[in-house]
Every structure is written in C-alpha cells, then in structure tokens.
Design a protein around this motif. Sequence first.
Motif, PDB file in Angstrom:
ATOM      1  N   THR A  34       0.803  -1.226   0.000  1.00 37.77           N
ATOM      2  CA  THR A  34       0.000   0.000   0.000  1.00 37.77           C
ATOM      3  C   THR A  34       0.836   1.276   0.000  1.00 37.77           C
ATOM      4  O   THR A  34       0.274   2.370   0.029  1.00 37.77           O
ATOM      5  N   ASN A  35       2.150   1.154  -0.063  1.00 40.09           N
ATOM      6  CA  ASN A  35       2.999   2.330  -0.172  1.00 40.09           C
ATOM      7  C   ASN A  35       2.968   2.799  -1.627  1.00 40.09           C
ATOM      8  O   ASN A  35       3.358   2.052  -2.522  1.00 40.09           O
ATOM      9  N   PRO A  36       2.493   4.019  -1.893  1.00 39.37           N
ATOM     10  CA  PRO A  36       2.358   4.479  -3.282  1.00 39.37           C
ATOM     11  C   PRO A  36       3.641   4.381  -4.106  1.00 39.37           C
ATOM     12  O   PRO A  36       3.602   4.045  -5.286  1.00 39.37           O
ATOM     13  N   ASP A  37       4.786   4.670  -3.490  1.00 44.03           N
ATOM     14  CA  ASP A  37       6.048   4.604  -4.241  1.00 44.03           C
ATOM     15  C   ASP A  37       6.406   3.169  -4.614  1.00 44.03           C
ATOM     16  O   ASP A  37       6.897   2.913  -5.712  1.00 44.03           O
ATOM     17  N   ASP A  38       6.180   2.226  -3.708  1.00 41.69           N
ATOM     18  CA  ASP A  38       6.421   0.812  -4.019  1.00 41.69           C
ATOM     19  C   ASP A  38       5.376   0.285  -4.999  1.00 41.69           C
ATOM     20  O   ASP A  38       5.703  -0.456  -5.925  1.00 41.69           O
ATOM     21  N   PHE A  39       4.124   0.675  -4.798  1.00 47.12           N
ATOM     22  CA  PHE A  39       3.015   0.212  -5.628  1.00 47.12           C
ATOM     23  C   PHE A  39       3.265   0.519  -7.106  1.00 47.12           C
ATOM     24  O   PHE A  39       3.076  -0.323  -7.971  1.00 47.12           O
ATOM     25  N   TRP A  42       5.627  -2.011  -9.040  1.00 47.20           N
ATOM     26  CA  TRP A  42       5.234  -3.360  -9.442  1.00 47.20           C
ATOM     27  C   TRP A  42       3.867  -3.421 -10.107  1.00 47.20           C
ATOM     28  O   TRP A  42       3.585  -4.376 -10.832  1.00 47.20           O
ATOM     29  N   TYR A  43       3.007  -2.426  -9.900  1.00 46.61           N
ATOM     30  CA  TYR A  43       1.651  -2.473 -10.434  1.00 46.61           C
ATOM     31  C   TYR A  43       1.587  -1.710 -11.755  1.00 46.61           C
ATOM     32  O   TYR A  43       1.990  -0.554 -11.822  1.00 46.61           O
ATOM     33  N   PRO A  44       1.065  -2.330 -12.811  1.00 43.82           N
ATOM     34  CA  PRO A  44       1.065  -1.706 -14.147  1.00 43.82           C
ATOM     35  C   PRO A  44       0.394  -0.336 -14.188  1.00 43.82           C
ATOM     36  O   PRO A  44      -0.730  -0.175 -13.722  1.00 43.82           O
ATOM     37  N   CYS A  45       1.101   0.610 -14.727  1.00 44.63           N
ATOM     38  CA  CYS A  45       0.609   1.964 -15.024  1.00 44.63           C
ATOM     39  C   CYS A  45       0.250   2.794 -13.795  1.00 44.63           C
ATOM     40  O   CYS A  45      -0.311   3.887 -13.931  1.00 44.63           O
ATOM     41  N   ALA A  46       0.540   2.307 -12.590  1.00 45.49           N
ATOM     42  CA  ALA A  46       0.233   3.090 -11.391  1.00 45.49           C
ATOM     43  C   ALA A  46       1.077   4.354 -11.384  1.00 45.49           C
ATOM     44  O   ALA A  46       2.250   4.340 -11.743  1.00 45.49           O
ATOM     45  N   ILE A  58      -7.137   5.320  -6.720  1.00 49.50           N
ATOM     46  CA  ILE A  58      -5.790   4.985  -7.183  1.00 49.50           C
ATOM     47  C   ILE A  58      -5.759   5.392  -8.648  1.00 49.50           C
ATOM     48  O   ILE A  58      -6.637   5.000  -9.424  1.00 49.50           O
ATOM     49  N   ARG A  59      -4.753   6.153  -9.049  1.00 48.82           N
ATOM     50  CA  ARG A  59      -4.686   6.646 -10.425  1.00 48.82           C
ATOM     51  C   ARG A  59      -3.672   5.859 -11.254  1.00 48.82           C
ATOM     52  O   ARG A  59      -2.620   5.462 -10.759  1.00 48.82           O
ATOM     53  N   VAL A  67      -5.822   7.349 -19.195  1.00 50.67           N
ATOM     54  CA  VAL A  67      -5.729   7.642 -17.772  1.00 50.67           C
ATOM     55  C   VAL A  67      -6.971   7.036 -17.141  1.00 50.67           C
ATOM     56  O   VAL A  67      -8.074   7.171 -17.669  1.00 50.67           O
ATOM     57  N   SER A  68      -6.786   6.322 -16.027  1.00 53.85           N
ATOM     58  CA  SER A  68      -7.943   5.686 -15.383  1.00 53.85           C
ATOM     59  C   SER A  68      -7.790   5.736 -13.878  1.00 53.85           C
ATOM     60  O   SER A  68      -6.746   6.129 -13.347  1.00 53.85           O
ATOM     61  N   GLU A  69      -8.861   5.349 -13.201  1.00 53.15           N
ATOM     62  CA  GLU A  69      -8.870   5.334 -11.747  1.00 53.15           C
ATOM     63  C   GLU A  69      -9.477   4.037 -11.258  1.00 53.15           C
ATOM     64  O   GLU A  69     -10.335   3.449 -11.922  1.00 53.15           O
ATOM     65  N   ALA A  70      -9.028   3.617 -10.101  1.00 53.02           N
ATOM     66  CA  ALA A  70      -9.649   2.501  -9.388  1.00 53.02           C
ATOM     67  C   ALA A  70     -10.124   3.048  -8.053  1.00 53.02           C
ATOM     68  O   ALA A  70      -9.586   4.034  -7.545  1.00 53.02           O
TER      69      ALA A  70
END
Length: 160
Positions: A34-39, A42-46, A58-59, A67-70
């Motif tokens: 849940t750390n935005p910098d780590d996320f 590894w997570y595509p397009c974050a 989450i953008r 551009v999308s959001e979750a």
Amino acid sequence: MADYGTLHESKGRYLLRFERFFPYSPEEVFMVLTNPDDFKEWYPCATGEMELKVGGVIRFDDEEGTVSEAIITELDAPHTFSFQEGDELIHITLKNHDKGCHMIFTHTFDDLSWAVNTATGWHGCLEVLEQIVNGEPISWQNDVDRLMGIYSESFDKTFR
C-alpha cells in the motif's frame, strides 16, 4: 521461481489466483503493498497517486493517452486490500503463516480471451513485488514467451 497462477470460473466471471509466501509479517508486506512509491514499481501503469482509504482513488496512466482510476473497496490493515477498476476487481489478502505470511492475489474479470496475457503480466508483476518486499533490486524478467506457453497450456486444459 514463483508459483504459477491458476484460472477459475466464478459466477459467470473469471478469476486469476496467485499465491505467494513471504518470510515477513503481514504488517511488513502490507506496508509495501500500500505504499504508493512501491506500488507504482510493481503495479502496471500506477502513478503513485493513492488515497489509502475505502472509497479512495488509485490513479493509473499508460503514458499512451489512457488515464484511469480505481476505487479502493476494502482496506483492513494488515490483511486485506481490494480495489475495482471498471468491472475488474483486484483482491489481496495476507494471513499469518509460520514465520511469515501467505498472500493470495486475485483478479476477477469477464473476458476469457485475455486470461493468458493477463496471467503472464501478473506473474511478472508479482515477481517484482517479491523483489521489493525482499529488499532486492528490481529486475523485470524477459520470459514472456515461456510464460505465455505455460499459461496457454494450463488454461487450455482447464477450460477445454
């Protein structure tokens, strides 16, 4: 090498499931998840923009015009992190296991024709997540063709 993901049918939808074991507590792994910098590593397009709360955004940006959001749908530190982007749901749970934790990562979606590509992508992403959790340098493997073959054969057997 990490374990391979599996494909399941659930309520007319499809679910990719990956399991990983970490020699760290759920709290330690949850902080990385849940750390935005780590996320964003590894997570595509974050983008690294994340409001860490239920209902938080989450953008994502593919740098090609999309551009999308979750929306975070479940957040129960240090055990559950779920979010929905469109009709797709990512659900991550962490449970105590021996001297570490067991992570179950699922991705629920509708289009079976994308299952092999999606599983191959997540396989690589979760390898990078493992590297981050373990404090290792990030190294994206270039074994897409091999993984595509493995997942294609596995899923063909499952849904033949």
